[in-house]
Design a protein around this motif. Structure first.
Motif, PDB file in Angstrom:
ATOM      1  N   THR A 114       0.833  -1.209   0.000  1.00  0.00           N
ATOM      2  CA  THR A 114       0.000   0.000   0.000  1.00  0.00           C
ATOM      3  C   THR A 114       0.863   1.253   0.000  1.00  0.00           C
ATOM      4  OG1 THR A 114      -1.768  -1.143   1.199  1.00  0.00           O
ATOM      5  CG2 THR A 114      -1.783   1.272   1.248  1.00  0.00           C
ATOM      6  N   VAL A 115       1.870   1.280   0.870  1.00  0.00           N
ATOM      7  CA  VAL A 115       2.718   2.469   1.007  1.00  0.00           C
ATOM      8  C   VAL A 115       3.468   2.767  -0.292  1.00  0.00           C
ATOM      9  CG1 VAL A 115       4.775   3.379   2.168  1.00  0.00           C
ATOM     10  CG2 VAL A 115       2.968   2.288   3.511  1.00  0.00           C
ATOM     11  N   TYR A 116       3.928   1.708  -0.977  1.00  0.00           N
ATOM     12  CA  TYR A 116       4.781   1.905  -2.146  1.00  0.00           C
ATOM     13  C   TYR A 116       4.049   1.705  -3.478  1.00  0.00           C
ATOM     14  CZ  TYR A 116       8.655   1.871   1.151  1.00  0.00           C
ATOM     15  OH  TYR A 116       9.498   2.169   2.192  1.00  0.00           O
ATOM     16  N   GLN A 117       2.721   1.712  -3.451  1.00  0.00           N
ATOM     17  CA  GLN A 117       1.977   1.430  -4.675  1.00  0.00           C
ATOM     18  C   GLN A 117       2.185   2.493  -5.759  1.00  0.00           C
ATOM     19  OE1 GLN A 117      -2.240   1.335  -3.948  1.00  0.00           O
ATOM     20  NE2 GLN A 117      -2.215   3.169  -2.660  1.00  0.00           N
ATOM     21  N   SER A 118       2.497   3.721  -5.356  1.00  0.00           N
ATOM     22  CA  SER A 118       2.703   4.780  -6.349  1.00  0.00           C
ATOM     23  C   SER A 118       4.177   5.149  -6.510  1.00  0.00           C
ATOM     24  CB  SER A 118       1.899   6.028  -5.959  1.00  0.00           C
ATOM     25  OG  SER A 118       2.292   6.500  -4.678  1.00  0.00           O
ATOM     26  N   GLU A 119       5.080   4.270  -6.031  1.00  0.00           N
ATOM     27  CA  GLU A 119       6.506   4.541  -6.134  1.00  0.00           C
ATOM     28  C   GLU A 119       6.924   4.629  -7.600  1.00  0.00           C
ATOM     29  OE1 GLU A 119      10.666   2.788  -4.234  1.00  0.00           O
ATOM     30  OE2 GLU A 119       9.002   1.419  -4.621  1.00  0.00           O
ATOM     31  N   LYS A 120       7.704   5.635  -7.915  1.00  0.00           N
ATOM     32  CA  LYS A 120       8.161   5.819  -9.286  1.00  0.00           C
ATOM     33  C   LYS A 120       9.426   5.004  -9.531  1.00  0.00           C
ATOM     34  CE  LYS A 120       6.233  10.476  -9.701  1.00  0.00           C
ATOM     35  NZ  LYS A 120       6.527  11.914  -9.955  1.00  0.00           N
ATOM     36  N   VAL A 164       2.237   8.408  10.485  1.00  0.00           N
ATOM     37  CA  VAL A 164       2.585   7.460   9.430  1.00  0.00           C
ATOM     38  C   VAL A 164       1.852   7.779   8.138  1.00  0.00           C
ATOM     39  CG1 VAL A 164       3.128   5.627  11.065  1.00  0.00           C
ATOM     40  CG2 VAL A 164       0.792   5.848  10.193  1.00  0.00           C
ATOM     41  N   ARG A 165       2.336   7.196   7.052  1.00  0.00           N
ATOM     42  CA  ARG A 165       1.702   7.354   5.761  1.00  0.00           C
ATOM     43  C   ARG A 165       0.463   6.460   5.657  1.00  0.00           C
ATOM     44  NH1 ARG A 165       7.247   6.117   2.653  1.00  0.00           N
ATOM     45  NH2 ARG A 165       7.331   4.713   4.463  1.00  0.00           N
ATOM     46  N   GLN A 166      -0.387   6.726   4.672  1.00  0.00           N
ATOM     47  CA  GLN A 166      -1.587   5.925   4.460  1.00  0.00           C
ATOM     48  C   GLN A 166      -1.218   4.459   4.288  1.00  0.00           C
ATOM     49  OE1 GLN A 166      -4.782   6.990   4.546  1.00  0.00           O
ATOM     50  NE2 GLN A 166      -5.444   4.870   4.300  1.00  0.00           N
ATOM     51  N   GLY A 167      -1.803   3.609   5.108  1.00  0.00           N
ATOM     52  CA  GLY A 167      -1.553   2.177   5.017  1.00  0.00           C
ATOM     53  C   GLY A 167      -0.343   1.699   5.791  1.00  0.00           C
ATOM     54  N   GLU A 168       0.433   2.631   6.359  1.00  0.00           N
ATOM     55  CA  GLU A 168       1.651   2.246   7.065  1.00  0.00           C
ATOM     56  C   GLU A 168       1.333   1.836   8.498  1.00  0.00           C
ATOM     57  OE1 GLU A 168       6.209   3.875   6.992  1.00  0.00           O
ATOM     58  OE2 GLU A 168       4.611   5.346   7.171  1.00  0.00           O
ATOM     59  N   MET A 169       2.125   0.910   9.026  1.00  0.00           N
ATOM     60  CA  MET A 169       1.937   0.447  10.394  1.00  0.00           C
ATOM     61  C   MET A 169       2.582   1.425  11.375  1.00  0.00           C
ATOM     62  SD  MET A 169       2.746  -3.577   9.672  1.00  0.00           S
ATOM     63  CE  MET A 169       2.215  -4.179  11.265  1.00  0.00           C
ATOM     64  N   TYR A 170       2.242   1.258  12.647  1.00  0.00           N
ATOM     65  CA  TYR A 170       2.768   2.143  13.693  1.00  0.00           C
ATOM     66  C   TYR A 170       4.286   2.218  13.641  1.00  0.00           C
ATOM     67  CZ  TYR A 170       4.139   3.794  18.306  1.00  0.00           C
ATOM     68  OH  TYR A 170       4.743   4.490  19.326  1.00  0.00           O
TER      69      TYR A 170
END
Length: 248
Positions: free
Chosen positions: A21-27, A185-191
């Motif tokens: 989730t966190v890296y789904q838009s990684e370029k 944290v970022r969207q979808g990131e754990m604590y």
């Protein structure tokens, strides 16, 4: 025993989903690094500490492949293992065209890696050990894969860093991956960015020795460059330890 295994798998699956989730838009693309200076971040630190030649290098938690890319000319063969399928795809795309043979495996070091005993003479993981569910299982696998005399390089947030000590002194948790005591944290990131364990340089050294690896050097780094290396256990926000597998 089966309940422990099931709980571990559930935790691992949650970590994998979080990273996807966190890296789904990684370029795509490899960032340029100034590796001629004293290290400023974990990528610099890994590359700075790598030997000038390795037969088979393994990076655990290779992410988008940035470290493998920058050490490729020092190695005869490269392997990266990454828990997130999305980041595996990114690493494969970023490392296409390297002259050095490279293999990217989607998997989890705690479950074992399909490679022979002693097949790697360089293993590195940059800010990964704090994310694994079972540190002891991961270290046993690292020790199994590492050849006698082979080098292990580990970096992880240093809980003995003076800023973290001050935070604790004033009753605040020193989040090592996220501000606001680990909650920002970022969207979808754990604590706290998914950090499950916390280490110091000393505890890393103990973990090495428990697994037949002799610590040989600790390196401190950060925005102020070599200053952090004067007293790494106190002045460096990152605990980075190099060690060599004992011959016996």
């Amino acid at each position: 025993m089966s309940e422990t295994i099931n709980n571990s798998k559930i935790q691992t699956d949650r970590i994998k989903q979080s990273y996807d989730t966190v890296y789904q838009s990684e370029k795509s693309g490899i960032p340029s690094l100034n590796i001629s200076r004293w290290p400023r971040n974990r990528w610099d630190g890994m590359i700075h500490s790598c030997p000038t030649h390795a037969r088979n290098a393994l990076e655990i938690g290779c992410g988008n492949g940035v470290v493998l890319y920058h050490i490729a000319d020092r190695c005869e063969a490269l392997t990266g293992i990454e828990i997130s399928p999305k980041r595996c795809e990114m690493a494969r795309a970023n490392l296409v065209g390297l002259k050095t043979p490279v293999e990217i495996i989607q998997g989890n070091v705690e479950d074992g890696i399909d490679k022979p005993d002693g097949s790697c003479d360089l293993i590195l993981w940059a800010d990964v050990i704090e994310h694994v569910v079972d540190v002891f299982a991961a270290m046993r696998e690292v020790s199994r894969l590492l050849s006698p005399g082979g080098m292990l390089i580990t970096s992880t947030p240093n809980m003995a860093y003076f800023r973290y000590r001050l935070a604790l002194l004033f009753g605040k948790f020193p989040g090592t991956a996220a501000q606001d005591e680990g909650f920002a944290v970022r969207q979808g990131e754990m604590y706290d960015g998914g950090h499950l364990h916390y280490f110091t340089i000393n505890t890393l050294k103990k973990l090495y020795r428990m697994n037949g690896i002799e610590p040989i050097q600790a390196v401190g780094f950060g925005r102020l460059g070599r200053f952090h290396n004067f007293m790494p256990s106190f002045l460096s926000g990152t605990a980075q330890v190099m060690g060599k597998k004992r011959d016996t």
